[in-house]
Design an enzyme around this catalytic site. Structure first.
Site, PDB file in Angstrom:
ATOM      1  N   GLY A   1       0.822  -1.196   0.000  1.00 17.35           N
ATOM      2  CA  GLY A   1       0.000   0.000   0.000  1.00 17.35           C
ATOM      3  C   GLY A   1       0.857   1.247   0.000  1.00 17.35           C
ATOM      4  O   GLY A   1       1.988   1.247   0.505  1.00 17.35           O
ATOM      5  N   SER A   2       0.346   2.332  -0.564  1.00 18.53           N
ATOM      6  CA  SER A   2       1.035   3.615  -0.482  1.00 18.53           C
ATOM      7  C   SER A   2       0.817   4.220   0.905  1.00 18.53           C
ATOM      8  O   SER A   2       0.051   3.710   1.716  1.00 18.53           O
ATOM      9  CB  SER A   2       0.514   4.553  -1.577  1.00 18.53           C
ATOM     10  OG  SER A   2       0.880   4.058  -2.846  1.00 18.53           O
ATOM     11  N   GLY A   3       1.541   5.299   1.162  1.00 17.09           N
ATOM     12  CA  GLY A   3       1.449   5.945   2.476  1.00 17.09           C
ATOM     13  C   GLY A   3       2.637   5.624   3.360  1.00 17.09           C
ATOM     14  O   GLY A   3       2.726   6.114   4.481  1.00 17.09           O
ATOM     15  N   HIS A   4       3.561   4.785   2.828  1.00 11.44           N
ATOM     16  CA  HIS A   4       4.751   4.398   3.597  1.00 11.44           C
ATOM     17  C   HIS A   4       6.032   4.957   2.968  1.00 11.44           C
ATOM     18  O   HIS A   4       7.127   4.466   3.254  1.00 11.44           O
ATOM     19  CB  HIS A   4       4.859   2.877   3.679  1.00 11.44           C
ATOM     20  CG  HIS A   4       3.647   2.211   4.227  1.00 11.44           C
ATOM     21  ND1 HIS A   4       3.203   2.446   5.499  1.00 11.44           N
ATOM     22  CD2 HIS A   4       2.778   1.321   3.681  1.00 11.44           C
ATOM     23  CE1 HIS A   4       2.102   1.723   5.720  1.00 11.44           C
ATOM     24  NE2 HIS A   4       1.823   1.045   4.630  1.00 11.44           N
TER      25      HIS A   4
ATOM     26  N   ASP B   1      -1.354  -8.443   0.805  1.00  7.50           N
ATOM     27  CA  ASP B   1      -0.186  -8.399  -0.087  1.00  7.50           C
ATOM     28  C   ASP B   1       0.317  -9.797  -0.404  1.00  7.50           C
ATOM     29  O   ASP B   1       0.673 -10.104  -1.542  1.00  7.50           O
ATOM     30  CB  ASP B   1       0.935  -7.578   0.575  1.00  7.50           C
ATOM     31  CG  ASP B   1       0.517  -6.146   0.851  1.00  7.50           C
ATOM     32  OD1 ASP B   1       0.660  -5.301  -0.030  1.00  7.50           O
ATOM     33  OD2 ASP B   1       0.030  -5.884   1.965  1.00  7.50           O
TER      34      ASP B   1
ATOM     35  N   HIS C   1       0.335   0.698  10.000  1.00  9.59           N
ATOM     36  CA  HIS C   1      -0.908   1.402   9.693  1.00  9.59           C
ATOM     37  C   HIS C   1      -1.583   1.807  10.991  1.00  9.59           C
ATOM     38  O   HIS C   1      -2.750   2.164  11.007  1.00  9.59           O
ATOM     39  CB  HIS C   1      -1.857   0.513   8.883  1.00  9.59           C
ATOM     40  CG  HIS C   1      -1.192  -0.198   7.769  1.00  9.59           C
ATOM     41  ND1 HIS C   1      -0.585  -1.425   7.917  1.00  9.59           N
ATOM     42  CD2 HIS C   1      -1.006   0.159   6.477  1.00  9.59           C
ATOM     43  CE1 HIS C   1      -0.066  -1.797   6.746  1.00  9.59           C
ATOM     44  NE2 HIS C   1      -0.295  -0.858   5.871  1.00  9.59           N
TER      45      HIS C   1
END
Lengths: 332, 332
Positions: free
Chosen positions: A53-56, A109, A218
Site C-alpha cells: 500500500g502507499s502511504g509508507h 499483499d 498502519h
C-alpha cells in the site's frame, strides 16, 4: 484534515507518482499499470520487485535504482496492490534471470503476490518470493498470519539488491534476502494516529497521554497502550523487545534503522537513538551501520520504529555496496 | 504534547547531540561548547561554519562532512546559538585558511555571528560572513531586517562546501556562497503550527480549514491566511511567488528543493512536486537537480517550502561534487 492533495483523495497515488517521475529521471512510471521501474535494468540481472500500500514512502518506490529494487507496485493508500500490477512489474523488469518478490507480511499483499507469481510463472518467468516478517510486537493479528513485515524490508531490499547487482542467481538472491530477514527484528511505538485522505479523520483514537506500544505501520494495535514515558524508557523497551526475541550472540554486529513514522521530528529520533545505542552496547552489540530518519512511514503518524539486523561481514559488505535510489544513495 | 524527549525539555538538544554522535562517527560533538565538527578537517582548507536554533534538523549539523560544512553551532530550540559557540567552532576548525560563517538571516543569529567574528578576528582567524536571505514572503518582520533565510541555506552550504574542498581561498569561497544566495529564492506554506517542548503547546493557532501562506521556519506570519486549497494551487502560488520576485532568464536551469517542514508525509511532497515541475517548465525553467524531502524542518509543523536556485554550469558541477554528510551523500 489538512493534506497536500489535489481535488480528490482518489488521485493521490497517481498524482504522487507524477511527482516521483518528474523528480527522478532514473525511474520509469507506468501510469497504465501503476508500476514504477528502474529506467534501465541490466540484462541478465535477477530483478527485485516489491510493493504494498502507499502511504509508507519512501518505501518502496524510493528504493528503486542501481543496487536495490528494480520495480515497485504502489497500491492505493494502505491497500495492497493488485496481482495485475505485480505481474506487469515482473514482465517489465525480467530479463531472463528471474524475479524476486519481496513481500512485507500483510495478508492481502501476500495473497496478491502469490497470484502474481502464478501469472508470471505462466509467462515463463522464474519467481522466488521472500516474505519479510520482522515485527516482534504481535505473533498474529487481524492483518497477518505470523509477524508483520516492517522496517527490515529496507535491509532485505538493500542487501539482496547488492547481491543481484553482483550477478548472483535467482536462488542466491532469494537466499540472501531470506537470511537478512531471518537476522532482523523490529519494534515500533505510535504516539499519534494517522489520517488517510479518503477517511479524512484519524484511523484510531489515542488519548493525549498514551502511546501504542508495538504498533503496526498502519497503526494496528500492538502490545497495548501505556502512558507516554521519556524517550530513554521507550528506547530501552524497544531494544528489550528485539533482544528478548532474538538474543545477540557474543561479538554481535548490527545494522540499525531508527525510523520515523512520518510526523516525528528528526531531533526526536536522535534523542531516541542516543539511548538505543547505549542499550545495544550494554548487550554487547556493536552498531556497525545505521540509518536515522524516515524510511518506512505511516502517513502523518508520530512515532518511531527500531529495526536491528544482526549482520555478518558479508552482509555489511553488501550493505556498503553502491546504491543510487531516491531514498538511499552512496558510493555513486 | 507528545514528544520523544527525556525527562526535561531542557536536555533535548544535548540528548539529541549524544544521539547524533553515536550515529555518525564522522562527526565530533563537543558537549562543553555545544559545537559539532567534522572529525577531520583537511589542513589548509577554508572552513565552513553555520548554526542557528535547533528544531530544524537536519539543518545544520546534518550537513557536516566532506564536501559541505566543517562545523555547526546548534542553539536551543528555535533560539540562536551564542557567540561563544561560534567562536569555539571557528577555533576548532580553522587551520589557517580562515572560516566562512554561513548565517541564515534571523536577527539574533546575525548579531551573535557578528560578535563571534570579532572574537575570532581577535584570535587572528580570518572570517568572512555570508548572509542567506532567500525567503521572498516578507521583506522585514519582527524577526528579521530584510528577507528571512531558509531553504537556500542547503544550496549555499553544499556549493560553497564544494568550492572549499577544491582548495579555494577564503574570498573565493565566500563569493561562491554569496552568488548562490543571490541566485536563490524560497517560499513556504504552513498547514499546522509546531510545538516546542518547552512551551508544550502549539506556537500559534491555525484554524482547521486555513493555512499560513509565506510562513517562516518557526511559523512566523507570512503573507496571510487563506483557506486550504488543492496542492496544485499551492504549488502554483509558490512558483509564482518565487518567479515574480526573480524572473527566470531564457534557458534557465535550476536546482530545486521541495522541503517538508517535519510532519509532512513524503507522498504529499511528491504530489506537490508534480505541479511545481509543470509550472517551472511552463516558465522555461529546466529543473537540473532536485531534492524532495525534509531538509530544513520546523519540529512537527506540517507544510512545505519551495526553494529554487538558478544555477549556472559551474554551480551544477559543484552541486554534483562528492558529499558525505548525515543528510546529503553522494559520490562517496
Amino acid at each position: 484534515m489538512k493534506k497536500l492533495i489535489n481535488n480528490a483523495a482518489a488521485t493521490m497515488v497517481p498524482d504522487a507518482l507524477a511527482g516521483l517521475a518528474a523528480a527522478h529521471p532514473g525511474l520509469n512510471v507506468d501510469t497504465v499499470n501503476t508500476v514504477v521501474t528502474r529506467a534501465a535494468v541490466p540484462r541478465g540481472k535477477v530483478a527485485l520487485i516489491s510493493g504494498g500500500g502507499s502511504g509508507h514512502e519512501p518505501l518502496h518506490a524510493g528504493f528503486i535504482g542501481p543496487g536495490m529494487l528494480d520495480a515497485a507496485c504502489p497500491g492505493e493508500i494502505f491497500t495492497s496492490p493488485v496481482p495485475d500490477q505485480m505481474h506487469a512489474a515482473a514482465k517489465a523488469v525480467d530479463s531472463g534471470a528471474g524475479v524476486v518478490f519481496i513481500v512485507p507480511n500483510y495478508t492481502g499483499d501476500v495473497l496478491n503476490f502469490e497470484l502474481a507469481a502464478e501469472m508470471a510463472a505462466a509467462d515463463g518467468i522464474a519467481v522466488e518470493t521472500v516474505l519479510v516478517d520482522d515485527d516482534v510486537a504481535v505473533r498474529d493479528s487481524a492483518f497477518t498470519a505470523g509477524r508483520r513485515g516492517t522496517g527490515a524490508t529496507v535491509f532485505v531490499e538493500k542487501i539482496a539488491g547488492a547481491v543481484a547487482e553482483q550477478g548472483a542467481t535467482l536462488t542466491e538472491v532469494a537466499e540472501a534476502a531470506r537470511a537478512v530477514n531471518a537476522a532482523s527484528r523490529s519494534f515500533a511505538v505510535a504516539l499519534t494516529p494517522c489520517t488517510t485522505p479518503a477517511a479524512g479523520r484519524p484511523g484510531f483514537d489515542l488519548p493525549e497521554d498514551e502511546m501504542e506500544v508495538g504498533a503496526g505501520i498502519h497503526g494496528e494495535p500492538g502490545r497495548g497502550r501505556v502512558k507516554v514515558c521519556p524517550a530513554g524508557e521507550i528506547a530501552t523497551s524497544m531494544v528489550e523487545a528485539i533482544c528478548s526475541d532474538m538474543p545477540p550472540r557474543p561479538g554481535e554486529h548490527a545494522i540499525v534503522l531508527l525510523n520515523g513514522m512520518g510526523a516525528t521530528p528528526l531531533i526526536e529520533l536522535y534523542v531516541l537513538y542516543g539511548t538505543v545505542a547505549v542499550r545495544l552496547a550494554e548487550r554487547g552489540v556493536t552498531i556497525a551501520r545505521n540509518l536515522v530518519g524516515d524510511y518506512v512511514t505511516s502517513l502523518d503518524m508520530a512515532g518511531a520504529s527500531l529495526s536491528v539486523c544482526y549482520a555478518d561481514d558479508r552482509m555489511l559488505s553488501l550493505w556498503d555496496a553502491p546504491v543510487n535510489t531516491p531514498a538511499l544513495r552512496w558510493g555513486i
